[in-house]
Design an enzyme around this catalytic site. Structure first.
Site, PDB file in Angstrom:
ATOM      1  N   PHE A   1      10.105 -22.905  11.108  1.00 26.44           N
ATOM      2  CA  PHE A   1       9.146 -21.802  11.078  1.00 26.44           C
ATOM      3  C   PHE A   1       9.932 -20.697  12.104  1.00 26.44           C
ATOM      4  O   PHE A   1      10.111 -19.755  11.707  1.00 26.44           O
ATOM      5  CB  PHE A   1       7.935 -22.112  11.890  1.00 26.44           C
ATOM      6  CG  PHE A   1       6.845 -20.990  12.088  1.00 26.44           C
ATOM      7  CD1 PHE A   1       6.462 -19.949  11.187  1.00 26.44           C
ATOM      8  CD2 PHE A   1       6.960 -20.739  13.527  1.00 26.44           C
ATOM      9  CE1 PHE A   1       5.620 -18.885  11.664  1.00 26.44           C
ATOM     10  CE2 PHE A   1       6.074 -19.735  13.729  1.00 26.44           C
ATOM     11  CZ  PHE A   1       5.573 -18.769  13.084  1.00 26.44           C
TER      12      PHE A   1
ATOM     13  N   HIS B   1       0.940   5.356   6.178  1.00 27.17           N
ATOM     14  CA  HIS B   1       1.704   6.250   4.960  1.00 27.17           C
ATOM     15  C   HIS B   1       2.310   5.433   4.150  1.00 27.17           C
ATOM     16  O   HIS B   1       2.952   4.325   4.548  1.00 27.17           O
ATOM     17  CB  HIS B   1       2.050   7.392   5.597  1.00 27.17           C
ATOM     18  CG  HIS B   1       1.433   8.106   6.526  1.00 27.17           C
ATOM     19  ND1 HIS B   1       0.904   9.280   6.228  1.00 27.17           N
ATOM     20  CD2 HIS B   1       1.195   7.844   7.820  1.00 27.17           C
ATOM     21  CE1 HIS B   1       0.248   9.831   7.401  1.00 27.17           C
ATOM     22  NE2 HIS B   1       0.582   9.061   8.367  1.00 27.17           N
TER      23      HIS B   1
ATOM     24  N   ARG C   1      -4.564  12.986   8.142  1.00 28.36           N
ATOM     25  CA  ARG C   1      -5.351  11.991   6.879  1.00 28.36           C
ATOM     26  C   ARG C   1      -5.425  10.656   7.191  1.00 28.36           C
ATOM     27  O   ARG C   1      -6.255   9.728   6.412  1.00 28.36           O
ATOM     28  CB  ARG C   1      -4.254  12.363   5.686  1.00 28.36           C
ATOM     29  CG  ARG C   1      -2.822  11.977   5.840  1.00 28.36           C
ATOM     30  CD  ARG C   1      -2.000  12.470   4.933  1.00 28.36           C
ATOM     31  NE  ARG C   1      -0.603  12.196   4.878  1.00 28.36           N
ATOM     32  CZ  ARG C   1       0.265  12.829   5.520  1.00 28.36           C
ATOM     33  NH1 ARG C   1       0.075  13.894   6.380  1.00 28.36           N
ATOM     34  NH2 ARG C   1       1.572  12.377   5.532  1.00 28.36           N
TER      35      ARG C   1
ATOM     36  N   ASN D   1      -1.266  15.603  -1.518  1.00 32.78           N
ATOM     37  CA  ASN D   1      -0.947  14.568  -2.437  1.00 32.78           C
ATOM     38  C   ASN D   1      -1.255  15.142  -3.976  1.00 32.78           C
ATOM     39  O   ASN D   1      -0.692  15.186  -4.971  1.00 32.78           O
ATOM     40  CB  ASN D   1      -1.929  13.226  -2.457  1.00 32.78           C
ATOM     41  CG  ASN D   1      -1.369  12.306  -1.108  1.00 32.78           C
ATOM     42  OD1 ASN D   1      -2.279  11.775  -0.739  1.00 32.78           O
ATOM     43  ND2 ASN D   1      -0.203  12.462  -0.953  1.00 32.78           N
TER      44      ASN D   1
ATOM     45  N   TYR E   1       4.640 -20.734   7.174  1.00 42.43           N
ATOM     46  CA  TYR E   1       5.745 -20.548   6.178  1.00 42.43           C
ATOM     47  C   TYR E   1       5.786 -19.658   5.188  1.00 42.43           C
ATOM     48  O   TYR E   1       6.773 -19.485   4.291  1.00 42.43           O
ATOM     49  CB  TYR E   1       6.294 -21.831   5.689  1.00 42.43           C
ATOM     50  CG  TYR E   1       6.567 -22.873   6.774  1.00 42.43           C
ATOM     51  CD1 TYR E   1       7.818 -23.074   7.116  1.00 42.43           C
ATOM     52  CD2 TYR E   1       5.583 -23.802   7.482  1.00 42.43           C
ATOM     53  CE1 TYR E   1       8.250 -23.830   8.251  1.00 42.43           C
ATOM     54  CE2 TYR E   1       5.539 -24.542   8.284  1.00 42.43           C
ATOM     55  CZ  TYR E   1       7.120 -24.646   8.781  1.00 42.43           C
ATOM     56  OH  TYR E   1       7.301 -25.490   9.915  1.00 42.43           O
TER      57      TYR E   1
ATOM     58  N   ARG F   1      -3.385   2.911   2.620  1.00 48.20           N
ATOM     59  CA  ARG F   1      -2.927   4.008   3.011  1.00 48.20           C
ATOM     60  C   ARG F   1      -4.029   4.884   3.234  1.00 48.20           C
ATOM     61  O   ARG F   1      -5.040   4.637   3.189  1.00 48.20           O
ATOM     62  CB  ARG F   1      -2.083   4.642   1.578  1.00 48.20           C
ATOM     63  CG  ARG F   1      -0.816   4.001   1.498  1.00 48.20           C
ATOM     64  CD  ARG F   1      -0.048   4.597   0.012  1.00 48.20           C
ATOM     65  NE  ARG F   1       0.263   5.785   0.164  1.00 48.20           N
ATOM     66  CZ  ARG F   1       0.525   6.657  -0.740  1.00 48.20           C
ATOM     67  NH1 ARG F   1       0.837   6.087  -2.067  1.00 48.20           N
ATOM     68  NH2 ARG F   1       0.866   7.909  -0.628  1.00 48.20           N
ATOM     69  N   HIS F   2      -3.757   6.107   3.721  1.00 48.03           N
ATOM     70  CA  HIS F   2      -4.815   7.041   3.957  1.00 48.03           C
ATOM     71  C   HIS F   2      -5.503   7.535   2.484  1.00 48.03           C
ATOM     72  O   HIS F   2      -4.563   7.289   1.609  1.00 48.03           O
ATOM     73  CB  HIS F   2      -4.311   8.279   4.786  1.00 48.03           C
ATOM     74  CG  HIS F   2      -3.181   8.865   3.751  1.00 48.03           C
ATOM     75  ND1 HIS F   2      -3.082   9.730   2.757  1.00 48.03           N
ATOM     76  CD2 HIS F   2      -1.625   8.917   4.178  1.00 48.03           C
ATOM     77  CE1 HIS F   2      -1.948  10.010   2.447  1.00 48.03           C
ATOM     78  NE2 HIS F   2      -1.177   9.516   3.185  1.00 48.03           N
TER      79      HIS F   2
ATOM     80  N   GLU G   1       4.391   9.258   9.099  1.00 52.17           N
ATOM     81  CA  GLU G   1       4.918   9.217   7.656  1.00 52.17           C
ATOM     82  C   GLU G   1       6.501   9.408   8.104  1.00 52.17           C
ATOM     83  O   GLU G   1       6.614  10.159   9.078  1.00 52.17           O
ATOM     84  CB  GLU G   1       4.448  10.076   6.810  1.00 52.17           C
ATOM     85  CG  GLU G   1       5.073  10.205   5.301  1.00 52.17           C
ATOM     86  CD  GLU G   1       5.285   8.794   4.786  1.00 52.17           C
ATOM     87  OE1 GLU G   1       5.880   7.534   5.274  1.00 52.17           O
ATOM     88  OE2 GLU G   1       4.774   8.653   3.441  1.00 52.17           O
TER      89      GLU G   1
HETATM   90  O1  G3H Z   1       7.852  11.477   1.864  1.00 54.52           O
HETATM   91  C1  G3H Z   1       6.954  11.003   2.113  1.00 54.52           C
HETATM   92  C2  G3H Z   1       6.459   9.934   0.887  1.00 54.52           C
HETATM   93  O2  G3H Z   1       5.569   8.928   1.239  1.00 54.52           O
HETATM   94  C3  G3H Z   1       7.721   8.985   0.955  1.00 54.52           C
HETATM   95  O3  G3H Z   1       8.028   8.756  -0.389  1.00 54.52           O
HETATM   96  O4  G3H Z   1      10.285   7.583   0.145  1.00 54.52           O
HETATM   97  O5  G3H Z   1       9.049   7.627  -2.320  1.00 54.52           O
HETATM   98  O6  G3H Z   1       9.870   9.715  -1.331  1.00 54.52           O
HETATM   99  P1  G3H Z   1       9.243   8.331  -1.015  1.00 54.52           P
END
Ligand code: G3H
Length: 457
Positions: free
Chosen positions: A31, A372, A287, A242, A409, A235-236, A307
C-alpha cells in the site's frame, strides 16, 4: 505573444533513490509503495515500484513442482527460488536506471534480515543509487487484521482468493519472515538512511535523512492513513463567464449556478451520511464561495485551490485566443500539461501548488472540495493515478458531485449529476469550440447517478 519553451523541469532531477521496504506481511508495505509511486509520479518524478513476490511467483512456477511451498525454511530448491527472485527484483531496478538517469525506485519486499538489507544496500551503492529503508513495524493486532481484510478485498495479489486462503497464506508468510526478522534500530542500523513507521505512523523514527526528496518522502508517509473514507469533489456552479465562454476571471454565478448551489445542499444531505466532521474547502474566487454558501459546515478557503492562471489570456474565449495568439493556442494543444500561459500557469505549476492540499486530503477523513476545472483534474489525477498527458483532457462537467471512495489499494468513483443544465466548458484538442463530441465516460471513469431529489427554488 511568443510561444514559451516547456522544460521538463523538476526540482528533483539527477537524484537516484531506491526505497527498500522492510517488514512482515500485512504491514501495509505494498500500500505504501503504491502510494509513494503515485505521489512522486504526480509530482513529475520518474518513479517505479518492483514487487518481489511477483518475481518469486514466476521463479516458483518455473522451478518448483506444482503444489510445493516456496516458504519452506530448509528446502534447498525453495531457498534457490527465493534467492533468484531477490536477484531478479534488484536486476530489474538496475535495468530501470539504465533507461532513466534519475528517479525513485521502490523495492517492495519483506527484507527482514540485516544480511539481505546490507546486500541490497551494497549493490545499489555500487550503481550510485541511494538506499532509503522504509520499515513498517506493526504489532497492533487490530491494525494487522484490518490490513489483512483490505488486502483480501482490494489487493490485486489476492484477487479472487477467499478470505480463508488470504488469511492462511499471510500467516504462513509471516511465520517465515518472522523467523529471520531483525527490526531496524539506530544501534545496529545507524549508518543507514531509514524511516521506521510504528503501527502505521502512530510513531515515526527517522535516521540520516539528508536530501530534499528524502524529506518529501518522509513527510508524505507521515500523512498517510488507511482508514476508509470519502472525498467529495465539485466544480463551482455555472458562472457568468462560463455562459460567455470566457476563461479565468472572478465572475459571479449564473442563475443556473445559484440553482446548483441550492441543490448542492440537498445533495450533501442525501449522499453524505457522515456529516459530523465534514469540512468544505473552496478557492478564494467568488464562484466557489457562492456555490458553498448554503452549506452549514466548517469552511476553509485556499488560495492553492484557485483556477489555473491563464495570464495574458485571462478573460478571453478560446476563439479569441486562437485568433489572436494562434501559436500559443497550438502549443497548448500539443503539450497541454507543460504549456504555461504567458504570465500565468501550466498544469505542472498547478500540481506544484496543490501539494499541500494533497497532504491535507491524505490526512483528513471527510472533505468536500469545491473548486475549478483544471484544479479538479489535477486532484482527480492524483487519486485515480491518471497519466500526466491525459489529465488535462479529462472531463469534469459542471453541476456534478463526485464521490471518491478511497480504499487501501484503489479508489472507486461515483458521479452524481444534479439535473440542472449548464454549458459545457470542455474544449477538445484541435478546436476552439466548446462541447464534448466523444463519450465523456472515456475521460472520467465512474458510475453515474442522477440526483433529482431535494426541493430547489
Ligand atoms: O482556464 C480555465 C479552465 O478551467 C481550464 O480549462 O485547461 O481545458 O483550458 P482548460
Amino acid at each position: 505573444m511568443s510561444t514559451h519553451p516547456f522544460p521538463e523541469y523538476s526540482t528533483f532531477n539527477s537524484i537516484r533513490i531506491c526505497v527498500v521496504m522492510v517488514g512482515l506481511p500485512a504491514r501495509g508495505k505494498s500500500f505504501i509503495s503504491q502510494k509513494i509511486k503515485r505521489y512522486l509520479s504526480w509530482l513529475s518524478v520518474p518513479t517505479a515500484s518492483f514487487n518481489q513476490s511477483a518475481y518469486r511467483e514466476k521463479r516458483a512456477m518455473d522451478l518448483l513442482p506444482e503444489g510445493s511451498d516456496v516458504f519452506t525454511l530448509h528446502d534447498e530448491q525453495a531457498a534457490k527460488v527465493r534467492q533468484l527472485a531477490e536477484n531478479d527484483c534488484i536486476e530489474a531496478i538496475l535495468k530501470w536506471y539504465t533507461l532513466h538517469d534519475a528517479g525513485v525506485t521502490i523495492y517492495d519486499g519483506a527484507n527482514t534480515s540485516r544480511q539481505i538489507r546490507k546486500r541490497l544496500y551494497d549493490i545499489l551503492a555500487e550503481h550510485d543509487v541511494q538506499t532509503v529503508f522504509l520499515e513498517s513495524f506493526c504489532d497492533d493486532e487490530a491494525k494487522i487484521q484490518a490490513n489483512v481484510m483490505d488486502i483480501n478485498r482490494t489487493s490485486p495479489e489476492y484477487a479472487e482468493k477467499s478470505t480463508e486462503y488470504t488469511v492462511a497464506d499471510l500467516k504462513k508468510k509471516t511465520r517465515f519472515y518472522n523467523s529471520m526478522y531483525e527490526p531496524m534500530d539506530v544501534e545496529h542500523d545507524g549508518q543507514y538512511t531509514f524511516i521506521k513507521l510504528l503501527n502505521l505512523s502512530s510513531q515515526i523514527l527517522i535516521n540520516r535523512i539528508d536530501s530534499y526528496l528524502q524529506s518529501r518522502i518522509v513527510f508524505y508517509v507521515m500523512n498517510l492513513h488507511v482508514k476508509p473514507r470519502y472525498i467529495w469533489l465539485s466544480r463551482h456552479g455555472e458562472s457568468q463567464y462560463n455562459l460567455e465562454g470566457k476563461i479565468g476571471g472572478d465572475a459571479d454565478l449564473s442563475e443556473r449556478g445559484w440553482k446548483y448551489a441550492r441543490k448542492l445542499k440537498h445533495m450533501v444531505d442525501q449522499y453524505i451520511p457522515d456529516q459530523q466532521n465534514l469540512q468544505v474547502w473552496t478557492s478564494t474566487l467568488k464562484r466557489t464561495q457562492q456555490t458553498a454558501s448554503f452549506l452549514q459546515f466548517p469552511k476553509k478557503t485556499w488560495k492553492a485551490l484557485d483556477e489555473l492562471d491563464a495570464g495574458s489570456c485571462d478573460g478571453l474565449t478560446y476563439d479569441e485566443i486562437a485568433q489572436r495568439f494562434p501559436k500559443d493556442f497550438k502549443a497548448r494543444d500539443d503539450n497541454k500539461f507543460g504549456y504555461r500561459y504567458p504570465g500565468g500557469e501550466s498544469y505542472r505549476d498547478v500540481i506544484t501548488r496543490l501539494e499541500p492540499i494533497i497532504m491535507e486530503l491524505e490526512n483528513q477523513e471527510n472533505v468536500l472540495v469545491i473548486t475549478h476545472q483544471a484544479v479538479l483534474r489535477c486532484i482527480y489525477a492524483y487519486f485515480m493515478n491518471v497519466q500526466q498527458k491525459d489529465s488535462p483532457w479529462m472531463s469534469i462537467p459542471l453541476h456534478t458531485l463526485i464521490k471518491l471512495d478511497i480504499r487501501a489499494y484503489n479508489t472507486i468513483v461515483t458521479r452524481i449529476k444534479a439535473d440542472i443544465p449548464a454549458v459545457s466548458t470542455y474544449k477538445e484538442k484541435g478546436t476552439s469550440k466548446l462541447g464534448e463530441t466523444s463519450d465523456e465516460s472515456k475521460n472520467l471513469a465512474g458510475s453515474i447517478i442522477s440526483s433529482s431529489t431535494g426541493q430547489v427554488v
